[in-house]
Design a protein around this motif. Structure first.
Motif, PDB file in Angstrom:
ATOM      1  N   ARG A   1     -13.243 -53.484  28.129  1.00 24.89           N
ATOM      2  CA  ARG A   1     -13.155 -54.938  27.930  1.00 24.89           C
ATOM      3  C   ARG A   1     -13.010 -55.271  26.443  1.00 24.89           C
ATOM      4  O   ARG A   1     -12.225 -56.152  26.061  1.00 24.89           O
ATOM      5  CB  ARG A   1     -14.395 -55.603  28.521  1.00 24.89           C
ATOM      6  N   VAL A   2     -13.747 -54.565  25.587  1.00 27.20           N
ATOM      7  CA  VAL A   2     -13.633 -54.755  24.140  1.00 27.20           C
ATOM      8  C   VAL A   2     -12.223 -54.382  23.676  1.00 27.20           C
ATOM      9  O   VAL A   2     -11.610 -55.098  22.875  1.00 27.20           O
ATOM     10  CB  VAL A   2     -14.707 -53.924  23.397  1.00 27.20           C
ATOM     11  N   GLU A   3     -11.699 -53.265  24.181  1.00 27.93           N
ATOM     12  CA  GLU A   3     -10.339 -52.849  23.819  1.00 27.93           C
ATOM     13  C   GLU A   3      -9.313 -53.909  24.207  1.00 27.93           C
ATOM     14  O   GLU A   3      -8.420 -54.229  23.417  1.00 27.93           O
ATOM     15  CB  GLU A   3      -9.993 -51.522  24.491  1.00 27.93           C
ATOM     16  N   ARG A   4      -9.438 -54.448  25.416  1.00 29.51           N
ATOM     17  CA  ARG A   4      -8.507 -55.491  25.866  1.00 29.51           C
ATOM     18  C   ARG A   4      -8.609 -56.735  24.994  1.00 29.51           C
ATOM     19  O   ARG A   4      -7.604 -57.375  24.672  1.00 29.51           O
ATOM     20  CB  ARG A   4      -8.767 -55.841  27.326  1.00 29.51           C
ATOM     21  N   PHE A   5      -9.832 -57.081  24.601  1.00 27.51           N
ATOM     22  CA  PHE A   5     -10.014 -58.248  23.741  1.00 27.51           C
ATOM     23  C   PHE A   5      -9.229 -58.078  22.447  1.00 27.51           C
ATOM     24  O   PHE A   5      -8.484 -58.970  22.033  1.00 27.51           O
ATOM     25  CB  PHE A   5     -11.500 -58.472  23.432  1.00 27.51           C
ATOM     26  N   PHE A   6      -9.391 -56.924  21.783  1.00 25.89           N
ATOM     27  CA  PHE A   6      -8.699 -56.717  20.511  1.00 25.89           C
ATOM     28  C   PHE A   6      -7.190 -56.582  20.688  1.00 25.89           C
ATOM     29  O   PHE A   6      -6.429 -56.938  19.797  1.00 25.89           O
ATOM     30  CB  PHE A   6      -9.273 -55.503  19.776  1.00 25.89           C
ATOM     31  N   ASP A   7      -6.751 -56.070  21.829  1.00 25.93           N
ATOM     32  CA  ASP A   7      -5.314 -56.006  22.103  1.00 25.93           C
ATOM     33  C   ASP A   7      -4.718 -57.400  22.226  1.00 25.93           C
ATOM     34  O   ASP A   7      -3.610 -57.661  21.750  1.00 25.93           O
ATOM     35  CB  ASP A   7      -5.035 -55.226  23.387  1.00 25.93           C
ATOM     36  N   ARG A   8      -5.437 -58.290  22.879  1.00 26.05           N
ATOM     37  CA  ARG A   8      -4.920 -59.631  23.158  1.00 26.05           C
ATOM     38  C   ARG A   8      -5.217 -60.646  22.064  1.00 26.05           C
ATOM     39  O   ARG A   8      -4.557 -61.681  21.969  1.00 26.05           O
ATOM     40  CB  ARG A   8      -5.492 -60.135  24.481  1.00 26.05           C
ATOM     41  N   HIS A   9      -6.254 -60.371  21.263  1.00 20.67           N
ATOM     42  CA  HIS A   9      -6.675 -61.323  20.226  1.00 20.67           C
ATOM     43  C   HIS A   9      -6.927 -60.584  18.907  1.00 20.67           C
ATOM     44  O   HIS A   9      -8.078 -60.335  18.547  1.00 20.67           O
ATOM     45  CB  HIS A   9      -7.968 -62.031  20.642  1.00 20.67           C
ATOM     46  N   PRO A  10      -5.867 -60.232  18.196  1.00 22.78           N
ATOM     47  CA  PRO A  10      -6.088 -59.539  16.919  1.00 22.78           C
ATOM     48  C   PRO A  10      -6.873 -60.426  15.946  1.00 22.78           C
ATOM     49  O   PRO A  10      -6.698 -61.652  15.938  1.00 22.78           O
ATOM     50  CB  PRO A  10      -4.681 -59.263  16.404  1.00 22.78           C
ATOM     51  N   LEU A  11      -7.746 -59.817  15.196  1.00 25.03           N
ATOM     52  CA  LEU A  11      -8.571 -60.560  14.256  1.00 25.03           C
ATOM     53  C   LEU A  11      -7.779 -60.838  12.984  1.00 25.03           C
ATOM     54  O   LEU A  11      -7.240 -59.928  12.367  1.00 25.03           O
ATOM     55  CB  LEU A  11      -9.830 -59.775  13.904  1.00 25.03           C
ATOM     56  N   CYS A  12      -7.732 -62.104  12.620  1.00 22.00           N
ATOM     57  CA  CYS A  12      -7.090 -62.512  11.374  1.00 22.00           C
ATOM     58  C   CYS A  12      -8.156 -62.442  10.277  1.00 22.00           C
ATOM     59  O   CYS A  12      -9.227 -63.041  10.419  1.00 22.00           O
ATOM     60  CB  CYS A  12      -6.552 -63.927  11.522  1.00 22.00           C
ATOM     61  N   PRO A  13      -7.888 -61.735   9.186  1.00 21.80           N
ATOM     62  CA  PRO A  13      -8.905 -61.624   8.126  1.00 21.80           C
ATOM     63  C   PRO A  13      -9.387 -62.976   7.606  1.00 21.80           C
ATOM     64  O   PRO A  13     -10.563 -63.134   7.304  1.00 21.80           O
ATOM     65  CB  PRO A  13      -8.191 -60.834   7.032  1.00 21.80           C
ATOM     66  N   ALA A  14      -8.518 -63.967   7.541  1.00 20.87           N
ATOM     67  CA  ALA A  14      -8.933 -65.285   7.056  1.00 20.87           C
ATOM     68  C   ALA A  14      -9.935 -65.925   8.020  1.00 20.87           C
ATOM     69  O   ALA A  14     -10.895 -66.572   7.584  1.00 20.87           O
ATOM     70  CB  ALA A  14      -7.713 -66.183   6.872  1.00 20.87           C
ATOM     71  N   ASP A  15      -9.727 -65.755   9.315  1.00 24.97           N
ATOM     72  CA  ASP A  15     -10.661 -66.305  10.297  1.00 24.97           C
ATOM     73  C   ASP A  15     -12.018 -65.617  10.216  1.00 24.97           C
ATOM     74  O   ASP A  15     -13.062 -66.270  10.294  1.00 24.97           O
ATOM     75  CB  ASP A  15     -10.102 -66.171  11.712  1.00 24.97           C
ATOM     76  N   VAL A  16     -12.008 -64.316  10.057  1.00 24.82           N
ATOM     77  CA  VAL A  16     -13.262 -63.565   9.917  1.00 24.82           C
ATOM     78  C   VAL A  16     -14.003 -64.024   8.663  1.00 24.82           C
ATOM     79  O   VAL A  16     -15.220 -64.245   8.684  1.00 24.82           O
ATOM     80  CB  VAL A  16     -12.997 -62.044   9.878  1.00 24.82           C
TER      81      VAL A  16
END
Length: 73
Positions: A32-47
Motif C-alpha cells: 500500500r505504501v509502494e502504491r501511494f508513492f507510485d501514484r503520489h510522488p512527493l514534491c520537495p516544496a510540499d514536504v
C-alpha cells in the motif's frame, strides 16, 4: 503518510508500514505504501511546507542542505 514519515524518521517502506494501525499483514501495508508513492510522488516544496509548519516559531532558523548526490560537471 506524512505522519508516518515524520514518526519513522526513515523512508524505508517497511519502517513506514510499521507506523500504520490495523491488522493487515506487513507485506500488504508495504505494498500500500509502494502504491501511494507510485501514484503520489512527493514534491520537495510540499514536504518543506509541512516541515516548516510543524516547527515552532520561537526564533529564526538556519537550514543546511546536504546534496551528496550532486555530481561534478
Amino acid at each position: 503518510m506524512v505522519l508516518a514519515l515524520l514518526q519513522a524518521k526513515d523512508v524505508r517502506h517497511a519502517e513506514l508500514a510499521a507506523r500504520f494501525s490495523g491488522r493487515a499483514q506487513t507485506n500488504s501495508v508495504i505494498r500500500r505504501v509502494e502504491r501511494f508513492f507510485d501514484r503520489h510522488p512527493l514534491c520537495p516544496a510540499d514536504v518543506a511546507r509541512v516541515v516548516l509548519a510543524l516547527l515552532p516559531q520561537t526564533r529564526p532558523r538556519e537550514f543546511i542542505i546536504d546534496r551528496t548526490n550532486w555530481r561534478y560537471g
